[in-house]
Design a protein around this motif. Structure first.
Motif, short mmCIF file in Angstrom:
data_model
loop_
_atom_site.label_atom_id
_atom_site.label_comp_id
_atom_site.label_asym_id
_atom_site.label_seq_id
_atom_site.Cartn_x
_atom_site.Cartn_y
_atom_site.Cartn_z
N ILE A 484 0.87 -1.18 0.00
CA ILE A 484 0.00 0.00 0.00
C ILE A 484 0.90 1.23 0.00
O ILE A 484 1.78 1.36 0.85
N ALA A 485 0.70 2.14 -0.94
CA ALA A 485 1.55 3.33 -1.04
C ALA A 485 0.71 4.55 -1.37
O ALA A 485 -0.36 4.45 -1.97
N GLY A 486 1.24 5.70 -0.99
CA GLY A 486 0.62 6.97 -1.34
C GLY A 486 1.67 7.93 -1.84
O GLY A 486 2.73 8.06 -1.23
N GLY A 487 1.44 8.58 -2.97
CA GLY A 487 2.35 9.59 -3.49
C GLY A 487 3.76 9.07 -3.71
O GLY A 487 4.00 8.03 -4.32
N ALA A 488 4.74 9.81 -3.15
CA ALA A 488 6.15 9.44 -3.31
C ALA A 488 6.52 8.20 -2.51
O ALA A 488 7.63 7.68 -2.65
N GLY A 489 5.59 7.70 -1.68
CA GLY A 489 5.85 6.46 -0.95
C GLY A 489 5.96 5.25 -1.86
O GLY A 489 6.23 4.14 -1.39
N ILE A 490 5.77 5.45 -3.15
CA ILE A 490 5.85 4.33 -4.09
C ILE A 490 7.28 3.82 -4.25
O ILE A 490 7.48 2.67 -4.67
N ALA A 491 8.29 4.63 -3.91
CA ALA A 491 9.69 4.26 -4.20
C ALA A 491 10.08 2.90 -3.61
O ALA A 491 10.45 1.98 -4.35
N PRO A 519 -5.04 11.77 -11.72
CA PRO A 519 -4.44 10.82 -12.67
C PRO A 519 -3.04 11.21 -13.10
O PRO A 519 -2.22 10.33 -13.42
N ASP A 520 -2.73 12.51 -13.10
CA ASP A 520 -1.38 12.95 -13.49
C ASP A 520 -0.32 12.55 -12.48
O ASP A 520 0.87 12.63 -12.77
N HIS A 521 -0.74 12.13 -11.29
CA HIS A 521 0.23 11.77 -10.25
C HIS A 521 0.52 10.26 -10.21
O HIS A 521 1.27 9.81 -9.35
N VAL A 522 -0.08 9.51 -11.11
CA VAL A 522 0.20 8.08 -11.16
C VAL A 522 1.53 7.86 -11.88
O VAL A 522 1.73 8.35 -13.00
N VAL A 523 2.46 7.13 -11.27
CA VAL A 523 3.78 6.90 -11.84
C VAL A 523 4.03 5.41 -12.06
O VAL A 523 3.39 4.56 -11.44
N TYR A 524 4.97 5.14 -12.94
CA TYR A 524 5.39 3.77 -13.26
C TYR A 524 4.22 2.89 -13.72
O TYR A 524 4.17 1.69 -13.44
N LYS A 525 3.30 3.50 -14.47
CA LYS A 525 2.16 2.73 -14.98
C LYS A 525 2.62 1.59 -15.90
O LYS A 525 2.08 0.48 -15.82
N GLU A 526 3.61 1.89 -16.76
CA GLU A 526 4.07 0.86 -17.70
C GLU A 526 4.70 -0.30 -16.96
O GLU A 526 4.51 -1.47 -17.32
N CYS A 583 3.79 2.51 2.80
CA CYS A 583 4.67 3.68 2.77
C CYS A 583 3.90 4.85 2.15
O CYS A 583 3.29 4.71 1.09
N GLY A 584 3.93 5.97 2.84
CA GLY A 584 3.22 7.14 2.32
C GLY A 584 3.21 8.28 3.31
O GLY A 584 3.84 8.20 4.37
N PRO A 585 2.48 9.33 3.02
CA PRO A 585 2.40 10.49 3.91
C PRO A 585 1.84 10.10 5.27
O PRO A 585 1.13 9.10 5.40
N PRO A 586 2.14 10.90 6.31
CA PRO A 586 1.70 10.56 7.67
C PRO A 586 0.20 10.32 7.80
O PRO A 586 -0.22 9.37 8.47
N ALA A 587 -0.63 11.16 7.17
CA ALA A 587 -2.08 11.00 7.31
C ALA A 587 -2.54 9.68 6.70
O ALA A 587 -3.38 8.97 7.27
N MET A 588 -2.00 9.35 5.54
CA MET A 588 -2.36 8.10 4.87
C MET A 588 -1.91 6.90 5.69
O MET A 588 -2.64 5.92 5.87
#
Length: 613
Positions: A484-491, A519-526, A583-588
Motif C-alpha cells: 500500500i503506497a501513497g504519493g512518493a511512498g511508491i519508491a 491521474p497525473d500523479h500516477v507513476v510507473y504505470k508501464e 509507505c506514504g504520507p503521515p495521514a495516509m
C-alpha cells in the motif's frame, strides 16, 4: 506539547524580528547626535532682548477688540523687532501692534524673516509652505503653521506658528531618522506618539507567553538526572556493557562504555555513527534504534516514532543516556554503510511535483529492497529561474507562494528510498524526489532543501551518498503480500515488488494499492502494467482522491485506505495469511494502520516506512 513547541517556534521567529527592530532602533537613537536631532546646531545664538522701554512708545496704543471678546490674558512682548500685544482669547491668540494698534498677521514674508533670524546654517530659503493641519513633523501642534525649507545638506525645515510667530519645531534629516527609529521602537506606526500602543502591549504579552512556554519546553526537554552532577562524578570511573546486534539478531560486538553519555554519541565514538539530519536534536527521527521496551519514552520519542515501534522498544539514540547494560539492535546496513560518489545521469519529472533522479555509481550497489540512502546537501544558493524545470512545474512553484530563492550555508542531509530493485539497472540507481512546495495557505514557506538542491543538478554533477540503510523489508515466509503506497511512498514499494517478481520470481499472491490525488500523479504505470501482464499472481489498483466528476476515470475514486477496505479487506477470506507493507504520507499511514487494526490484523504482519516523520 507538540502544539506548544510549534507555536513557540513560529511566534518566537515572528517576535524575533520585532526584538531585532527594538535593538537596532534603540542603537540608532543612541548613536544619533542629540543636538543635531533637536536642530540646535543650526539655531542662531539668541540676541539680548531689547528693553521694552526702548520699543514702547509713550503712551502705547491699547488694542481694539470686538465687544464681548473673552480675553484671558494680554502680554506685551517683542516680535522680530516690533512691540506687540499677545492677546489670548477663548478662540485663540491675537497679535496687535503696540504702536499703531493694528492687528498683525503672520504672513509668508514675516514667517520667512522669523525663520531666517533663527537659522545659522549655510543654506538659503528654498520654499515657504502654509500648512493648515498638523503633519508628522508638527504632530504636537494643532494650529496652522508655516514650513520654511532651507537648502542645506540636512534638509532643514523650520516651522513658524501662523498664529503667534513662534518657532515651533526645527526638523532635519537627523530628526527624521530618529523619528523612524522611534516609531519602530514604540510600535506606533501611525501617530508615533503612544508609548503604550496596543501593539507594544501585545508584544510584551507574547514575550511573557514565550517565557512561560519556554520553561514548559525546557521541562519537557530535560530530566532531573541531566543536572545531577554529583551522580556523574561518582560514576566517572565506571563502565557499562554495551552489546550490538544487527536487525537479524546476530551478535556483532560487545564493548565497555562510559555511563551517563548519550547513546548517539557513544555509537559514534565506537565507530558506528547513526544516520541523522538534525545533529542529535531529536527532530529528524533517523537515529532510532531498538533497545528495550522498558526504556523510558521521552516526548521526542513520541513525536518521531510510531506507537507500534515504541512498544517494540525503539528509541531515539540522541535522547537517551546509557545507565545500565543494554543491547542495541542496529538498523540494517549501518555496519556496512559506505560513502558513495554518484553522478547524475538524468532527472525526469514523473508528475507535476515528483521527479526521478537517476545516478550512476562506480559499481553496483548491494542493498535489500526497501532500503534508503542518505544524501548530502552541501552549502549552496540558487533561484527558481536557475532550475531546469518544465514550464508546468515552474508555474506550480510560482502559484504555491514558495520563496523563489533557496539554499543553505552548511551541510545538511536528507534520506530517500531506492526506487529500483537490487540489480535492476547495473551501476545505476533511481530515487524518487518529491518537490516540496508550499501549500496555498502557507505562502512564503521555503522549498524543501533536499528536493530543490537535487533539482538544480545537471548531468554529470557529483552527489555524495551514504548507505544503504533500513529495516523495511519483505517477510519471505509470508503467504500473501499486500503493498500500500501513497504519493512518493511508491519508491520502496516499487523496489520490493519488482524484486519479488523479477529477481526472486515468487509465486505468492501480490497486490499493490496505490493512492494519488489526480491521474497525473500516477507513476510507473508501464512497469506495473507489464508486471500484471507477465505475472498472474500480481494485481495493482489505483485510487484517485481529488478527481473532478467530469474527468473520464474508470478506476477507483477516494482515499486508498477506503478502497483497500471495500475492495480487499472486507472480501478477503483469510487476512491472517497476508503481510502488509505500507509507505506514504503521515495521514495516509495513520489511516491505514487504524484500518488494519479495526480488521484485527496482527501488528507483526504489518511493516511500514514512515517517511513523513
Amino acid at each position: 506539547m507538540i502544539l506548544i513547541r510549534k507555536a513557540h517556534k513560529w511566534i518566537a521567529l515572528l517576535l524575533g524580528i520585532q526584538l531585532a527592530l527594538w535593538m537596532l532602533s534603540g542603537l540608532g537613537m543612541a548613536l544619533l547626535p542629540h543636538d543635531k536631532v533637536a536642530g540646535a546646531h543650526r539655531q542662531s545664538a539668541p540676541e539680548d532682548p531689547l528693553p521694552l522701554a526702548r520699543l514702547a512708545p509713550d503712551p502705547v496704543v491699547m488694542p481694539t477688540l470686538p465687544q464681548g471678546t473673552d480675553v484671558r490674558q494680554i502680554t506685551l512682548q517683542p516680535l522680530y523687532g516690533m512691540l506687540v500685544y499677545r492677546i489670548e482669547t477663548e478662540d485663540g491668540v491675537i497679535l496687535s501692534d503696540a504702536v499703531t494698534g493694528a492687528p498683525i498677521g503672520i504672513g509668508e514674508d514675516l514667517a520667512i524673516a522669523i525663520a531666517k533670524s533663527d537659522y545659522s546654517g549655510p543654506g538659503t530659503v528654498k520654499k515657504a509652505e502654509y500648512l493648515s493641519e498638523s503633519t508628522l513633523e508638527t504632530r504636537n501642534h494643532s494650529d496652522p503653521t508655516w514650513r520654511i525649507d532651507f537648502s542645506d545638506a540636512e534638509a532643514t525645515a523650520i516651522y513658524v506658528s501662523a498664529a503667534t510667530g513662534e518657532i515651533l519645531e526645527r526638523r532635519n534629516n537627523y530628526w527624521r531618522a530618529f523619528d523612524v527609529f522611534w516609531m519602530l521602537h514604540i510600535m506606533d506606526y501611525q501617530n508615533r506618539t503612544d508609548f503604550n500602543h496596543p501593539l507594544i502591549v501585545i508584544a510584551a504579552l507574547i514575550v511573557l507567553w514565550l517565557g512561560v512556554s519556554g520553561i514548559a519546553l525546557w521541562w519537557d526537554s530535560f530530566r532531573a538526572r541531566d543536572f545531577n552532577l554529583t551522580r556523574r562524578w561518582l560514576h566517572r570511573n565506571h563502565s557499562i556493557p554495551l552489546s550490538l546486534v544487527d536487525s537479524e539478531g546476530t551478535a556483532l560486538k560487545k564493548v565497555e562504555t562510559r555511563p551517563l553519555r548519550s547513546l548517539f554519541s557513544t555509537m559514534e565514538n565506537l565507530g558506528y555513527p547513526l544516520p541523522s539530519t538534525c545533529g542529535g536534536g531529536g527532530t529528524c527521527g533517523l537515529c532510532r534504534v531498538k533497545v528495550s521496551s522498558d526504556w523510558p519514552i521521552v516526548p521526542a520519542d513520541r513525536r518521531q516514532i510510531p506507537e507500534t515501534e515504541l512498544e517494540a522498544g525503539y528509541r531515539l539514540a540522541c535522547q537517551h543516556t546509557i545507565e545500565a547494560p543494554v543491547t542495541v539492535t542496529l538498523p540494517h546496513g549501518l555496519l556496512d554503510a559506505a560513502e558513495l560518489d554518484g553522478r547524475v545521469v538524468s532527472a525526469t519529472f514523473l508528475t507535476p511535483d515528483m521527479y526521478e533522479l537517476r545516478l550512476v555509481l562506480p559499481s553496483p550497489l548491494d542493498f535489500r529492497a526497501g532500503s534508503y540512502l542518505q544524501v548530502e546537501v552541501p552549502p549552496f544558493e540558487s533561484h527558481l529561474d536557475k532550475l531546469p524545470l518544465p514550464p508546468t512545474v515552474k508555474s506550480q512553484w510560482e502559484a504555491s507562494g514558495t520563496d523563489r530563492t533557496f539554499g543553505t550555508d552548511q551541510n545538511v542531509y536528507r534520506t530517500y528510498s531506492l526506487a529500483n530493485a537490487p540489480g535492476e539497472f547495473g551501476n545505476e540507481i533511481i530515487l524518487n524526489i518529491r518537490l516540496a512546495l508550499a501549500k496555498p495557505d502557507k505562502a512564503g514557506v521555503p522549498v524543501g532543501l533536499g528536493s530543490a538542491y537535487l533539482t538544480s543538478l545537471n548531468r554529470g554533477d557529483k552527489v555524495r551518498l551514504r548507505g544503504p540503510f533500513g529495516d523495511f523489508r519483505v517477510d519471505e515466509e509470508a503467504e500473501e503480500l499486500v503493498f500500500i503506497a501513497g504519493g512518493a511512498g511508491i519508491a520502496p514499494i516499487r523496489s520490493m515488488i519488482i524484486d519479488q517478481l523479477r529477481r526472486k520470481k515468487t509465486s505468492r499472491p501480490i497486490s499493490f494499492w496505490y493512492g494519488v490525488r489526480t491521474p497525473d500523479h500516477v507513476v510507473y504505470k508501464e512497469d506495473f502494467k507489464s508486471l500484471g501482464d507477465l505475472h498472474q499472481n500480481f494485481s495493482w489498483h489505483v485510487a484517485i482522491s481529488d478527481l473532478s466528476e467530469h474527468l473520464d476515470w474508470t478506476g477507483h475514486r477516494g482515499m486508498i485506505h477506503e478502497t483497500l477496505r471495500d475492495q480487499f479487506l472486507a472480501r478477503h477470506p483469510d487476512l491472517g495469511s497476508c503481510s502488509f507493507y505500507i509507505c506514504g504520507p503521515p495521514a495516509m499511514l495513520k489511516a491505514t494502520l487504524a484500518l488494519l487494526e479495526s480488521f484485527e490484523v496482527s501488528k507483526d504482519r504489518i511493516a511500514f516506512d514512515d517517511f513523513g516523520s
